[in-house]
Structure formats: C-alpha cells, structure tokens
Design an enzyme around this catalytic site. Structure first.
Site, mmCIF file in Angstrom:
data_model
loop_
_atom_site.group_PDB
_atom_site.id
_atom_site.type_symbol
_atom_site.label_atom_id
_atom_site.label_comp_id
_atom_site.label_asym_id
_atom_site.label_seq_id
_atom_site.Cartn_x
_atom_site.Cartn_y
_atom_site.Cartn_z
ATOM 1 N N ASN A 171 77.452 29.295 111.026
ATOM 2 C CA ASN A 171 77.846 27.898 111.212
ATOM 3 C C ASN A 171 79.289 27.766 110.730
ATOM 4 O O ASN A 171 79.546 27.743 109.533
ATOM 5 C CB ASN A 171 76.894 27.009 110.392
ATOM 6 C CG ASN A 171 77.291 25.549 110.432
ATOM 7 O OD1 ASN A 171 78.154 25.145 111.204
ATOM 8 N ND2 ASN A 171 76.656 24.750 109.581
ATOM 9 N N LYS A 224 81.181 25.301 110.911
ATOM 10 C CA LYS A 224 81.512 23.936 110.467
ATOM 11 C C LYS A 224 82.878 23.520 111.031
ATOM 12 O O LYS A 224 83.208 23.909 112.150
ATOM 13 C CB LYS A 224 81.449 23.843 108.935
ATOM 14 C CG LYS A 224 80.113 24.364 108.400
ATOM 15 C CD LYS A 224 79.895 24.067 106.943
ATOM 16 C CE LYS A 224 78.548 24.654 106.519
ATOM 17 N NZ LYS A 224 78.219 24.362 105.125
ATOM 18 N N GLY A 272 77.297 26.084 100.106
ATOM 19 C CA GLY A 272 78.716 26.079 99.770
ATOM 20 C C GLY A 272 78.991 26.080 98.282
ATOM 21 O O GLY A 272 80.125 25.871 97.861
ATOM 22 N N HIS A 294 71.677 19.252 110.127
ATOM 23 C CA HIS A 294 72.312 19.902 108.969
ATOM 24 C C HIS A 294 72.494 18.856 107.866
ATOM 25 O O HIS A 294 72.755 17.683 108.151
ATOM 26 C CB HIS A 294 73.660 20.495 109.381
ATOM 27 C CG HIS A 294 74.239 21.374 108.326
ATOM 28 N ND1 HIS A 294 74.885 20.851 107.224
ATOM 29 C CD2 HIS A 294 74.214 22.708 108.163
ATOM 30 C CE1 HIS A 294 75.252 21.858 106.440
ATOM 31 N NE2 HIS A 294 74.859 22.996 106.979
ATOM 32 N N GLU A 338 67.452 24.933 104.173
ATOM 33 C CA GLU A 338 68.725 25.010 103.461
ATOM 34 C C GLU A 338 68.703 24.054 102.264
ATOM 35 O O GLU A 338 69.009 22.863 102.419
ATOM 36 C CB GLU A 338 69.871 24.610 104.387
ATOM 37 C CG GLU A 338 70.007 25.481 105.619
ATOM 38 C CD GLU A 338 71.433 25.425 106.161
ATOM 39 O OE1 GLU A 338 72.064 26.492 106.210
ATOM 40 O OE2 GLU A 338 71.915 24.335 106.488
ATOM 41 N N GLU A 346 74.853 18.155 106.031
ATOM 42 C CA GLU A 346 76.133 17.433 106.090
ATOM 43 C C GLU A 346 76.069 16.314 107.132
ATOM 44 O O GLU A 346 76.643 15.244 106.949
ATOM 45 C CB GLU A 346 77.274 18.426 106.374
ATOM 46 C CG GLU A 346 77.508 19.325 105.166
ATOM 47 C CD GLU A 346 77.993 20.724 105.483
ATOM 48 O OE1 GLU A 346 78.464 20.980 106.605
ATOM 49 O OE2 GLU A 346 77.887 21.593 104.583
ATOM 50 N N SER A 370 74.660 29.761 100.747
ATOM 51 C CA SER A 370 75.373 30.851 100.067
ATOM 52 C C SER A 370 74.814 32.239 100.379
ATOM 53 O O SER A 370 74.778 33.104 99.501
ATOM 54 C CB SER A 370 75.426 30.588 98.561
ATOM 55 O OG SER A 370 76.123 29.361 98.299
#
Ligand code: PGA
Length: 251
Positions: free
Chosen positions: A10, A12, A174, A96, A168, A98, A214
């Site tokens: 991904n 992003k 991250g 996701h 996730e 985010e 991660s």
C-alpha cells in the site's frame, strides 16, 4: 477464490509519478514469480502506467486504495470502479484505518463499497483493526467482529468467498510497533472462527487473511509462518523494491 499467500503493498500518498514507475520497474525486474500474489496498491495517478510495467509479470496485480460506491456522476474528485477496471485494476483496498479516521468511512458506507466492488467483478481487500485504547480495554475481538459483521456479513456465501481480509491493528500501523506473531495469529484465528460461525468451515478456511502494521523483511517470515496469517498488507516497507521483494519471498 481459494486461500492464497499475498504480499500487498500500500503505497498510500507516496511517490511522485516517476518515482512510482521506478519502484514498479524494480519490483517487476527483481521479484521472482511464485504461487504467492504480489499486489501493488498505487496512487490513482500511477495505476495505468504501473499496469503497463507489470503486464508480463503474472504474479503481480494492480490495486486501488479506495473507490467511490456509485457508478458515475457528479462526485468531484472521486474515482469510479469502471474507471479502475478500464486501466486493469483487479483489487480495491476498502476501509483502511486512515480512510475510516480521516475520511469518516463508516461500516455502513464500507458495506456499500464492498457491494460495488463485487458487482464490478473486482476483489475487495477489506481492512479491519482496533485502536490502542480498544486493545488495552481487551475489547478488540468484539470490535473487529463488529466491523466485519456490519460491512461483510450481509454477503452471500459465494460473494463472501471473493473477499480478502486485512487485519491491521491501528497501533501497529506506521509506528514501527508490530503485533507479535502470537497477537496476529490469535486475531486471525478469531476472524476465521467468526467466518465459520456465520458461513461454514470451508468458507473460513478458503479466506485469505492478511496482517498489516509495520511488516518488514525482518519480521515477515515469522508473521507469515503463523497458521492463520496468509500474508501482509505493507505500507512503509513496500516503498523500497528490495524490502518489498524480501517480504514477498518470506512465504
Ligand atoms: P505500515 O502500514 O506497514 O507502514 O505500518 C501498513 C498499512 O497501513 O497498510
């Protein structure tokens, strides 16, 4: 769809156009095809050109990071599934964390997007996962169960069989903090049990469940070695060809 080993990258909102194409060229040149799938979720602007670069690498597939749920119309700034299909996209990441946090995507909206992606004949990669406070309150299993129930459990058994799930935990995305292999395995097993309870054991067994948060070359072998972890959805480490190839080769 039967269960597969998958390394999905991904990107992003990273890489300008030239940088993105360079990364795709590196991945196409360096990765040796295997039974595992490599999926590249690039920014929209890169999709067509990355699709051209990977067209002879049958193990590499193209994904969008989002889509609009409606077929077409006055939705300024949005991208339709027909547009994505027309440039060779086969998979779409949905939900996701985010997108959930910054763009307020709800379980209900995601159910609509899941339906739209399936109707278009593409494969949703449905993301779920809990915040740190939920993990600390020990309510993470119920939280993830609710995400899955509200966005996916309206599907028929046949349609559910086309879904890829990515677990996730938000506290691992991250941050450099990876869920331990046991934490990943425990949640993946829970998810598989939820699917078996709603549908049946065969549907649960056939579902590819990816871990995200991660993932890097140094932890991929152990994570992917867990019995219910079928691969990874990788952010930061998917931006370097050598790292992402090493993750792809971790199966
Ligand atoms: P990360 O991102 O690998 O950089 O933690 C994972 C993701 O957000 O999909």
């Amino acid at each position: 769809m039967s269960r597969k080993n998958i390394a999905a990258g991904n990107w992003k909102m990273n890489k300008n156009y030239e940088e993105g194409l360079e990364l795709a060229r590196g991945l196409a040149a360096k990765s040796v095809g295997s039974n595992a799938l490599m999926i590249l979720a690039t920014p929209f602007i890169h999709l067509k050109a990355v699709g051209d670069i990977i067209k002879d690498a049958s193990h590499i597939h193209l994904a969008a990071q989002n889509c609009h749920q409606n077929a077409s119309g006055a939705y300024t700034g949005e991208t339709s599934l027909d547009m994505l299909k027309s440039v060779g996209v086969s998979h779409v990441i949905l939900g996701h964390s985010e997108r959930r946090e910054y763009f307020h995507e709800s379980n209900e909206l995601l159910a609509e997007k899941v339906n739209a992606v399936l109707e278009a004949g593409l494969t949703p990669i449905f993301c779920c996962g809990e915040r740190l406070d939920i993990r600390e309150a020990d309510t993470h299993v119920a939280y993830v169960a609710n995400q899955i129930k509200e966005s996916l459990f309206h599907l028929s058994e046949a349609d559910f069989g086309k879904i890829i799930i990515a677990y996730e935990p938000i506290w691992a995305i991250g941050t450099g903090v990876t869920a331990s292999p046991k934490q990943a395995q425990d949640m993946h097993r829970e998810i598989r049990q939820m699917i078996a309870g709603k549908y049946n054991a065969a549907t649960a067994d056939n579902c590819s469940i990816l871990y995200g948060g991660s993932v890097k070359p140094a932890n991929a072998v152990e994570l992917f070695g867990q019995p219910d972890v079928d691969g990874g959805l990788v952010g930061g480490a998917s931006l370097k060809a050598d790292d992402f190839c090493a993750i792809y080769e971790a199966f």
